[in-house]
Design a protein around this motif. Structure first.
Motif, PDB file in Angstrom:
ATOM      1  N   LEU A 117       0.835  -1.203   0.000  1.00  0.00           N
ATOM      2  CA  LEU A 117       0.000   0.000   0.000  1.00  0.00           C
ATOM      3  C   LEU A 117       0.867   1.250   0.000  1.00  0.00           C
ATOM      4  CD1 LEU A 117      -2.815   1.384   0.313  1.00  0.00           C
ATOM      5  CD2 LEU A 117      -2.453   1.206   2.788  1.00  0.00           C
ATOM      6  N   LEU A 118       1.864   1.272   0.856  1.00  0.00           N
ATOM      7  CA  LEU A 118       2.751   2.435   0.945  1.00  0.00           C
ATOM      8  C   LEU A 118       3.575   2.613  -0.326  1.00  0.00           C
ATOM      9  CD1 LEU A 118       3.885   2.099   4.663  1.00  0.00           C
ATOM     10  CD2 LEU A 118       2.290   3.774   3.684  1.00  0.00           C
ATOM     11  N   ALA A 119       3.975   1.526  -0.944  1.00  0.00           N
ATOM     12  CA  ALA A 119       4.748   1.618  -2.186  1.00  0.00           C
ATOM     13  C   ALA A 119       3.932   2.265  -3.298  1.00  0.00           C
ATOM     14  CB  ALA A 119       5.225   0.231  -2.614  1.00  0.00           C
ATOM     15  N   ALA A 120       2.610   2.108  -3.244  1.00  0.00           N
ATOM     16  CA  ALA A 120       1.738   2.672  -4.272  1.00  0.00           C
ATOM     17  C   ALA A 120       1.204   4.056  -3.905  1.00  0.00           C
ATOM     18  CB  ALA A 120       0.565   1.724  -4.514  1.00  0.00           C
ATOM     19  N   PRO A 158       5.677   1.710  10.866  1.00  0.00           N
ATOM     20  CA  PRO A 158       5.260   2.004   9.497  1.00  0.00           C
ATOM     21  C   PRO A 158       5.960   3.236   8.894  1.00  0.00           C
ATOM     22  CG  PRO A 158       3.369   1.326  10.768  1.00  0.00           C
ATOM     23  CD  PRO A 158       4.522   1.470  11.739  1.00  0.00           C
ATOM     24  N   MET A 159       6.395   4.164   9.722  1.00  0.00           N
ATOM     25  CA  MET A 159       7.156   5.306   9.211  1.00  0.00           C
ATOM     26  C   MET A 159       8.408   4.799   8.495  1.00  0.00           C
ATOM     27  SD  MET A 159       9.179   8.295  11.298  1.00  0.00           S
ATOM     28  CE  MET A 159      10.416   7.127  11.868  1.00  0.00           C
ATOM     29  N   HIS A 160       9.108   3.877   9.109  1.00  0.00           N
ATOM     30  CA  HIS A 160      10.324   3.325   8.528  1.00  0.00           C
ATOM     31  C   HIS A 160       9.989   2.472   7.302  1.00  0.00           C
ATOM     32  CE1 HIS A 160      12.681   4.806  11.886  1.00  0.00           C
ATOM     33  NE2 HIS A 160      11.730   4.343  12.677  1.00  0.00           N
ATOM     34  N   ALA A 211       6.869  12.477   8.902  1.00  0.00           N
ATOM     35  CA  ALA A 211       6.685  11.916  10.235  1.00  0.00           C
ATOM     36  C   ALA A 211       6.454  13.030  11.243  1.00  0.00           C
ATOM     37  CB  ALA A 211       7.906  11.090  10.633  1.00  0.00           C
ATOM     38  N   LEU A 212       5.442  12.863  12.055  1.00  0.00           N
ATOM     39  CA  LEU A 212       5.107  13.818  13.105  1.00  0.00           C
ATOM     40  C   LEU A 212       5.620  13.272  14.434  1.00  0.00           C
ATOM     41  CD1 LEU A 212       1.421  14.444  12.005  1.00  0.00           C
ATOM     42  CD2 LEU A 212       3.469  15.711  11.326  1.00  0.00           C
TER      43      LEU A 212
END
Length: 74
Positions: free
Chosen positions: A37-40, A51-53, A64-65
């Motif tokens: 999902l993150l890659a897309a 998940p930030m990393h 990142a907050l």
């Protein structure tokens, strides 16, 4: 799209309800599915978590907050 753990569903749903058109996948994705999902994704806004990393590792532009839990680090 909001993600999170199954235990975070109530919190995520509360935020998602305030964002028209938003979708919650909290508790629905495996680690590999989250990476896909993150890659897309065109971008990723997150707090300082694993998940930030993951977002950075798959090349997703990530913001990142950081909370002010330790002023020495911020």
């Amino acid at each position: 799209v909001f993600t999170g753990t199954a235990g975070e569903r109530p919190l995520v749903e509360g935020v998602r309800a305030a964002v028209p058109g938003a979708v919650s996948l909290a508790g629905e994705l495996t680690l590999a599915e989250t990476a896909a999902l993150l890659a897309a994704a065109p971008a990723f806004v997150t707090n300082n978590t694993g998940p930030m990393h993951l977002g950075a590792a798959v090349g997703c532009p990530t913001a990142a907050l950081y909370a002010l839990t330790n002023p020495q680090h911020t």
